[in-house]
Write an enzyme that holds these catalytic residues in place. Structure first.
Site, PDB file in Angstrom:
ATOM      1  N   HIS A   1      39.430  43.876  35.044  1.00 27.37           N
ATOM      2  CA  HIS A   1      40.266  42.929  35.792  1.00 27.37           C
ATOM      3  C   HIS A   1      39.635  42.398  37.074  1.00 27.37           C
ATOM      4  O   HIS A   1      40.029  41.351  37.579  1.00 27.37           O
ATOM      5  CB  HIS A   1      41.631  43.549  36.095  1.00 27.37           C
ATOM      6  CG  HIS A   1      41.615  44.588  37.185  1.00 27.37           C
ATOM      7  ND1 HIS A   1      41.261  45.895  36.951  1.00 27.37           N
ATOM      8  CD2 HIS A   1      41.903  44.501  38.508  1.00 27.37           C
ATOM      9  CE1 HIS A   1      41.344  46.573  38.090  1.00 27.37           C
ATOM     10  NE2 HIS A   1      41.735  45.757  39.039  1.00 27.37           N
TER      11      HIS A   1
ATOM     12  N   GLU B   1      36.378  38.311  39.836  1.00 22.12           N
ATOM     13  CA  GLU B   1      36.619  38.101  41.269  1.00 22.12           C
ATOM     14  C   GLU B   1      35.541  38.742  42.139  1.00 22.12           C
ATOM     15  O   GLU B   1      35.139  38.167  43.150  1.00 22.12           O
ATOM     16  CB  GLU B   1      37.988  38.677  41.647  1.00 22.12           C
ATOM     17  CG  GLU B   1      38.352  38.451  43.109  1.00 22.12           C
ATOM     18  CD  GLU B   1      39.726  38.993  43.451  1.00 22.12           C
ATOM     19  OE1 GLU B   1      40.187  38.750  44.571  1.00 22.12           O
ATOM     20  OE2 GLU B   1      40.345  39.665  42.601  1.00 22.12           O
ATOM     21  N   ASP B   2      35.044  39.924  41.753  1.00 20.87           N
ATOM     22  CA  ASP B   2      34.174  40.698  42.644  1.00 20.87           C
ATOM     23  C   ASP B   2      32.719  40.780  42.207  1.00 20.87           C
ATOM     24  O   ASP B   2      31.916  41.440  42.864  1.00 20.87           O
ATOM     25  CB  ASP B   2      34.729  42.126  42.789  1.00 20.87           C
ATOM     26  CG  ASP B   2      36.069  42.149  43.503  1.00 20.87           C
ATOM     27  OD1 ASP B   2      36.340  41.197  44.256  1.00 20.87           O
ATOM     28  OD2 ASP B   2      36.843  43.094  43.300  1.00 20.87           O
TER      29      ASP B   2
END
Length: 735
Positions: free
Chosen positions: A91, A95-96
């Site tokens: 997840h 984003e990271d």
């Protein structure tokens, strides 16, 4: 086609063997409830996540991989499908890390990619202020949930693990995340029926938002722990014996209620920790529904039930699918306690909520029955289409997130459920929009009742209508449901805009006549378009509406319409400035966005303080009234988004004063008032008014009006008062 990721783990200094074994725990748990799970897909997702997060550390100093593993384990405990567990492991990779959603889709399929993309979008949402952006972000989150509810299930697991490790973050971020959790994520978990997530999220948020009260409550319960454990053992033994004698097989557990639920009871009843008695609850899990009702009868035969505290959620389940029998009884020692009775399947639904019913096949197909479980999300999105102002949508969503408790009937026996405090108007709009618009009265259980009547469980409601009738603005003060509020506002907005357009057109025509300009100017499209562009309007009707509301003067439009004509300055501005000087209005406190020379008043109902969020409301003939966004009157007044206007505080002067009303619930203790007064005096401010009222139970209430310079000083004063022994609650009175 890109090469599949390797299935061997990369060297990673901080990932210990223990962490490596945690994935095996996840896999073992998944295979217990889903023998057909794709173990290879899960393992590849684990390896991919480890490779992508390699070298990244959390605020705790642990390898970042710990977080997706914990999230995946929480999802496995909910017994979700393979795609959800894989999405839990992945997840944060978009984003990271440098991973793209396209890569996720290529390696793990479109189903996983859709969930990861939805969670990534939600993770970029930041709440905390009543802004258009916040409302739009919340709308996007709900849209993602409607497309695939697994998105929010993964996000809830992500938020729960982040809250468990919140102590590693700075205090400011702790409070922001805790507030966000209590306002958005815990209610979402509750609305989706995931009791195990909801209770823990609330307790964790409570710990950081009210640390002193939390610590006091923990200490008080610890003092009672030995006696509580003995009490729980005695009740369990007696229940087990009585149920066994009647041939009812049951699992019985006893527990101390969640800290946050105890805290909300303390606030609602205005009592201290020492006065909380019904803090123990028992749960009886039986094999059949028949045994549930049998167990209820046995409980009542042993202990006297507390009147009005018996609830049958088996016959009438909550909208979030929760089913159980609830009763409160009084023990032989005078100790009240709650008993919940349900079957094993009901218990699973109570703990897992929508996850217990969300039966995904491996191809991602969802049954129509399960799709109806989140129909309320689609209704929210439908309602927001009637609302022009996204902030209205935000308000309605937050109302709809809280549980519905009142069950009523139509004359034909159909069951409708509503939030506590709902009225016949809410009932009418639940039937149909036109029934709501035309509602003139109601009969409840055969008797005529006022439209403000509060619906009770079991009421049979009949709505009386009249074709020519229309909604009243006053209804907004007492309706409770999102549907009713949105429909009333939509009708009022349309009606108000129509009136304002006519008024704006009339005022503009008078202005044109005053300067003896040709009326044909309004028929020249290029001339009108130029004037509208100069004033920032897309269409002539938008300008007319704004002029009718008072947002723009017809003089400004005429000046833009005929720039070649020299117009004499109007006297209105000088007169208005003179009035403001005489009345002391708009004195350097607030300025209105995009409007000069406008009369501004601070609303007396809420007395906004410099530094807090404010909103302006255009009042016909009285300028702009400025309210705190938390003011109870704002919801009632702001139904017309056209009359809302942006305002902001000016820099101000050192001697500025704002008067604030405070209400204190305290113990009736000698010297306490003097201590409170002394504490306020230490903040170099004045008390303008004080009154006190004592009660027979040795409690008291103190009302204060204090002068403050800004919001920060107000918060400092309230925090210091809360720390005074004997002070139970400090609240700002907003009306």
């Amino acid at each position: 086609m890109a090469q599949q990721p390797e299935t061997s783990l990369p060297p990673q200094e901080r990932v210990s063997r223990e962490r490596g074994r945690r994935f095996e725990h996840i896999l073992e748990l998944v295979e217990q409830y889903n023998p057909r799970a794709d173990a290879d897909l899960l393992r590849r997702a684990y390896v991919f996540s480890a490779k992508m997060h390699r070298g990244q550390l959390r605020s705790s100093g642990e390898p970042y991989l710990v977080h997706p593993l914990e999230v995946a384990y929480l999802l496995a405990e909910l017994r979700l499908d393979t795609a959800s567990i894989v999405a839990g492991l992945l997840h944060d990779v978009v984003e990271d890390t440098l991973t793209t959603i396209e890569v996720v889709g290529e390696y793990f399929g479109p189903d996983v990619a859709q969930i990861v993309e939805g969670v990534t979008k939600i993770s970029k949402i930041h709440y905390g202020s009543e802004t258009t952006a916040e409302a739009e972000n919340l709308r996007k989150m709900i849209l993602a949930m409607v497309r695939d509810v697994r998105v929010i299930l993964v996000k809830l697991a992500d938020r729960l693990h982040n809250m468990r490790t919140l102590h590693f973050l700075p205090p400011e971020r702790q409070r922001r995340m805790a507030r966000e959790t209590l306002e958005i994520y815990a209610p979402l978990a509750n609305r989706l029926g995931i009791g195990r997530f909801k209770a823990e999220l609330e307790d964790l948020a409570f710990r950081y938002l009210e640390p002193e009260v939390y610590a006091e409550l923990v200490q008080a319960l610890e003092v009672r722990r030995t006696a509580s454990e003995e009490f729980i053992r005695d009740i369990r033994t007696r229940l087990a014996r009585s149920l066994g004698e009647q041939g009812i097989q049951a699992e019985i557990t006893g527990r101390i209620k969640s800290l946050y639920s105890i805290y909300t009871k303390m606030r609602a009843q205005r009592i201290g920790v020492d006065e909380v008695y019904d803090y123990i609850a028992f749960r009886i899990i039986t094999e059949t529904v028949r045994d549930c009702y049998g167990a209820l009868g046995i409980v009542h035969s042993i202990w006297a039930p507390v009147p009005g505290r018996i609830k049958d959620y088996i016959a009438m389940p909550k909208p979030n699918m929760y089913q159980s029998l609830h009763t409160s009884v009084m023990s032989d020692r005078g100790q009240p306690f709650e008993v919940q009775i349900r079957t094993r399947e009901m218990h699973r639904v109570a703990e897992e909520g929508i996850a217990a019913h969300w039966h995904y096949k491996e191809d991602g197909v969802v049954s129509m029955e399960d799709a109806e479980k989140v129909a309320w999300l689609r209704r929210i999105l439908e309602w927001q289409q009637d609302l022009k102002d996204p902030r209205e949508f935000l308000e309605l969503v937050k109302v709809d997130l809280y549980p519905e408790e009142v069950y009523t009937f139509t004359p034909k026996g159909k069951v409708l459920c509503f939030p506590r405090g709902a009225t016949p108007i809410d009932f009418a709009y639940a039937i149909h929009t036109e029934v709501g618009h035309q509602c003139v009265g109601a009969k409840v259980n055969g008797r005529i009742v006022p439209l403000r009547y509060t619906l009770q469980n079991g009421d049979i409601v009949e709505i009386l209508t009249q074709p020519a009738h229309h909604p009243s603005r006053d209804w907004l003060a007492f309706v409770r449901t999102s549907r009713a509020r949105s429909k009333i506002r939509a009708w009022l907005n349309a009606n108000e805009r129509s009136r304002s357009v006519e008024l704006g057109r009339e005022l503009t025509e008078k202005e044109i006549a005053k300067y003896k300009l040709p009326r044909k100017y309004l028929q020249e499209e290029s001339r009108v378009a130029q004037a509208l562009r100069k004033l920032g309007f897309a269409a002539l009707e938008d300008y007319y509406a704004a002029a009718g509301y008072g947002k723009v003067t017809p003089h400004a439009f005429v000046a833009a319409l005929a720039p070649e004509v020299e117009l004499s300055p109007r006297e209105e501005g000088r007169v208005r400035r003179a009035v403001k000087r005489v009345l002391g209005l708009g004195e350097a406190h607030v300025k209105v966005s995009g409007m000069d020379d406008v009369m501004v008043t601070l609303a007396k109902c809420c007395n906004p303080v410099r530094g807090e969020e404010i909103v302006g409301y255009i009042t016909r003939g009285k300028g702009v009234s400025v309210h705190a966004t938390l003011c109870p009157n704002v919801a009632r007044m702001m139904y017309d988004s056209e009359r809302r206007i942006e305002v902001e505080w000016t820099s101000g002067r050192p001697d500025d004063e704002f008067h604030v009303k405070l209400v204190l619930d305290v113990e009736d203790r000698q010297g306490l008032l003097a201590k409170i007064v002394s504490t306020i005096a230490d903040e170099k401010t004045n008390i303008k008014h004080v009154d006190a009222q004592t009660f027979e139970d040795r409690n008291a209430r103190i009302g204060l009006v204090v002068s403050v310079r800004d919001r920060k000083q107000l918060e400092r004063i309230m925090a210091r008062i809360r720390r005074i022994p004997g002070v139970r609650e400090v609240a700002r009175k907003l009306r």
